[in-house]
Design an enzyme around this catalytic site. Structure first.
Site, short mmCIF file in Angstrom:
data_model
loop_
_atom_site.label_atom_id
_atom_site.label_comp_id
_atom_site.label_asym_id
_atom_site.label_seq_id
_atom_site.Cartn_x
_atom_site.Cartn_y
_atom_site.Cartn_z
N TRP A 131 1.02 -1.16 -0.05
CA TRP A 131 0.06 -0.20 0.19
C TRP A 131 0.97 1.24 0.04
CZ3 TRP A 131 -1.86 2.82 4.74
CH2 TRP A 131 -2.89 3.82 4.52
N ASP A 138 -0.84 -5.56 9.33
CA ASP A 138 -1.79 -4.49 8.75
C ASP A 138 -2.84 -5.38 8.52
OD1 ASP A 138 -3.37 -2.65 7.75
OD2 ASP A 138 -1.71 -1.94 6.46
N LYS A 165 -13.38 -1.03 6.12
CA LYS A 165 -13.78 -1.91 5.07
C LYS A 165 -14.92 -2.76 5.61
CE LYS A 165 -10.16 -0.90 3.96
NZ LYS A 165 -9.34 0.34 4.35
N1 PLA Z 1 -3.82 -0.55 5.24
C1 PLA Z 1 -4.07 -0.97 4.03
C2 PLA Z 1 -3.27 -2.29 3.46
C3 PLA Z 1 -5.10 -0.11 3.21
O1 PLA Z 1 -5.08 -0.82 2.04
C4 PLA Z 1 -5.56 0.63 3.58
C5 PLA Z 1 -6.71 1.56 3.03
C6 PLA Z 1 -5.08 1.23 4.93
C7 PLA Z 1 -4.24 0.55 5.77
C8 PLA Z 1 -6.03 2.43 5.80
O2 PLA Z 1 -7.11 2.34 6.10
P1 PLA Z 1 -7.93 3.33 7.01
O3 PLA Z 1 -6.85 4.24 7.44
O4 PLA Z 1 -8.92 4.04 6.12
O5 PLA Z 1 -8.50 2.40 7.90
N2 PLA Z 1 -6.30 1.48 1.60
C9 PLA Z 1 -7.30 1.99 0.92
C10 PLA Z 1 -7.63 3.62 0.74
C11 PLA Z 1 -8.54 1.46 0.87
C12 PLA Z 1 -6.57 4.47 1.04
O6 PLA Z 1 -5.59 4.38 0.25
O7 PLA Z 1 -6.61 5.47 1.98
C13 PLA Z 1 -6.95 1.88 -0.67
O8 PLA Z 1 -7.77 2.10 -1.66
O9 PLA Z 1 -5.77 1.27 -0.92
#
Ligand code: PLA
Length: 455
Positions: free
Chosen positions: A184, A265, A301
């Site tokens: 991510w 995570d 989610k």
């Molecule tokens: N960790 C991972 C692996 C994630 O994919 C995301 C969110 C988070 C943490 C953080 O989520 P939160 O802080 O909202 O609880 N990833 C998303 C959104 C869904 C983003 O980038 O913020 C994504 O589209 O990858």
């Protein structure tokens, strides 16, 4: 000091400073006009008729690689546009979903006149913390029963990762963290800005579109002893590729033999398989052996609470005494950052997790979301096959969780956005949760055109 580098001997404070310097230098490089920094005597009084700002030197920063996709999507007037960028669940009608059980919990909270809006403690809502730990570690987890887990409510998954990273930078002896390649996009920033030294380990093999297990084992095997290792608990983002249970067991043995500190995570518990316990297996394996680990949990989610920012950081310690001291230090991290967390979202989660019927109702709604995503995989795969789109697309049905890592390159992605108004991240990741039966054909047409025209 320019271009400060994180040498092995530097302290977390030094590293944090050099990370900030790099971050700031990066923002000026990313900007449209990095020159002309003469801000001498720029007044704040307005006597310059508002022409000169003390912020004149501030250059335009780039949009976020993920959230910026939504910004671009919002600007597009096309009626056929699709946002498959951010991982946000949509219904078959393409609408955001508030779970029924969440609505019900909110009604109960509103109707309860004994509820007030006082500050929560620094660590958040006690019920929420206990129930979150049980959700990820298991209702009968000995670690929870032995009071050797400290859990603090944080601002969703991101906030939990950040608080964990800040704690580690201050109190853990080893400041190297290994993160999967790819991962991510926010991970390196969260850890780097906390003052940790971020390295990667091999994870994904583009040629097989699967796990590079050998590479992973080699890289963890040559990691410095005691290094922190970030794992995605399930539904790896962006690849949709998870280790098997057997592979997790080998990873666990290696990690323990090298005293690596696992940092999980968990942003998608229940979203991968549709089952909360199945998706927590990797974490539970590492807790069962009695060793220590860290878990960042998000309810964005799995309970659809995205904007409520509900999450938890749990640190599993050797004994209750250590856990108590760790918690006291987490409070010192949190207090100057945001003082204490918001009450509403955590109250929703606690209400749902506490009540047997509501919990049951949640699992049904969660499974329905996971199933719809899995169904979208089959539909997209079938649509490409029926079009005779060149290439092997079986990874669409093999991958796990919210995303498909399509293998489309950035040129093909740009083409699909321009010609078909389909928005996705430039690495070719699409959010399957943003698709519906109605929109699959349009996406399949776009992929077919991109693949046949731009090899
Ligand atoms: N960790 C991972 C692996 C994630 O994919 C995301 C969110 C988070 C943490 C953080 O989520 P939160 O802080 O909202 O609880 N990833 C998303 C959104 C869904 C983003 O980038 O913020 C994504 O589209 O990858």
């Amino acid at each position: 000091m320019h271009g400060g580098n994180a040498s092995g001997s530097s302290s977390p404070a030094d590293r944090r400073l050099s990370a900030l310097v790099r971050h700031l230098e990066g923002s000026s490089r990313d900007g449209i006009d990095a020159g002309n920094h003469s801000i001498a005597a720029a007044p704040t009084s307005g006597s310059y008729g508002g022409r000169n700002s003390v912020f004149d030197h501030v250059v335009m920063g780039p949009e976020d690689p993920i959230l910026g996709v939504t910004v671009a999507y919002n600007k597009d007037p096309s009626p056929v546009k699709m946002n498959l960028g951010v991982g946000a669940y949509r219904t078959e009608e393409g609408k955001p979903l508030v779970l029924n059980v969440v609505r019900r919990a909110e009604q109960m909270l509103v109707n309860d006149s004994s509820r007030v809006k006082e500050y929560l403690p620094i660590v958040g809502l006690a019920d929420f913390n206990k129930l979150s730990a049980k959700l990820i570690l298991g209702a009968d987890s000995p670690a929870v029963q032995e009071n050797r887990v400290t859990t603090v409510q944080c601002l969703s998954g991101t906030g939990s990762l950040r608080v964990g990273a800040e704690f580690l930078a201050r109190h853990y002896h080893q400041h190297t963290i290994l993160i999967p390649q790819p991962t991510w996009g926010n991970h390196p920033k969260v850890f780097g800005l906390a003052g940790l030294s971020v390295k990667t380990y091999r994870y994904y093999d583009p040629s097989t579109r699967g796990l590079d297990f050998e590479g992973l084992m080699e890289d963890l095997g040559s990691a410095p002893s005691g290094a922190i290792v970030l794992f995605h608990a399930c539904a790896h983002n962006p690849t949709g590729v998870d280790p098997t249970a057997q592979q997790w067991e080998q990873i666990r043995q290696l990690a323990r033999s090298k005293a690596l500190l696992p940092f999980f995570d968990s942003a998608y518990q229940g979203f991968a398989s549709g089952n909360l316990d199945t998706d927590a297996q990797s974490v539970r394996m590492f807790v069962k052996d009695g060793g220590e680990c860290i878990v960042a949990q998000s309810f964005a989610k799995n309970m659809g609470l995205y904007g409520e920012r509900v999450g938890a950081l749990s640190i599993v310690c050797r004994n209750a005494d250590v856990a108590g001291r760790v918690e006291s230090q987490l409070k010192l991290v949190i207090r100057p950052m945001y003082s204490n967390p918001p009450i509403h979202g955590a109250s929703i989660v606690a209400t749902v997790l506490k009540d047997r019927n509501m919990f049951q109702e949640w699992t049904v709604e969660l499974k329905a979301m996971a199933d719809r995503i899995i169904n979208m995989r089959t539909q997209l795969f079938d649509a490409l096959r029926s079009r005779g789109t060149p290439g092997d697309w079986s990874h669409i049905i093999k991958q796990i969780g919210m995303f498909t890592f399509t293998g489309l390159n950035s040129k093909q992605v740009a083409f699909m956005t321009k010609e078909y108004h389909i928005y996705m991240t430039s690495d070719g990741r699409i959010s399957m949760a943003g698709l519906s039966s109605r929109t699959v054909p349009h996406l399949a047409d776009a992929i077919h055109a991109a693949v046949t025209r731009l090899a």
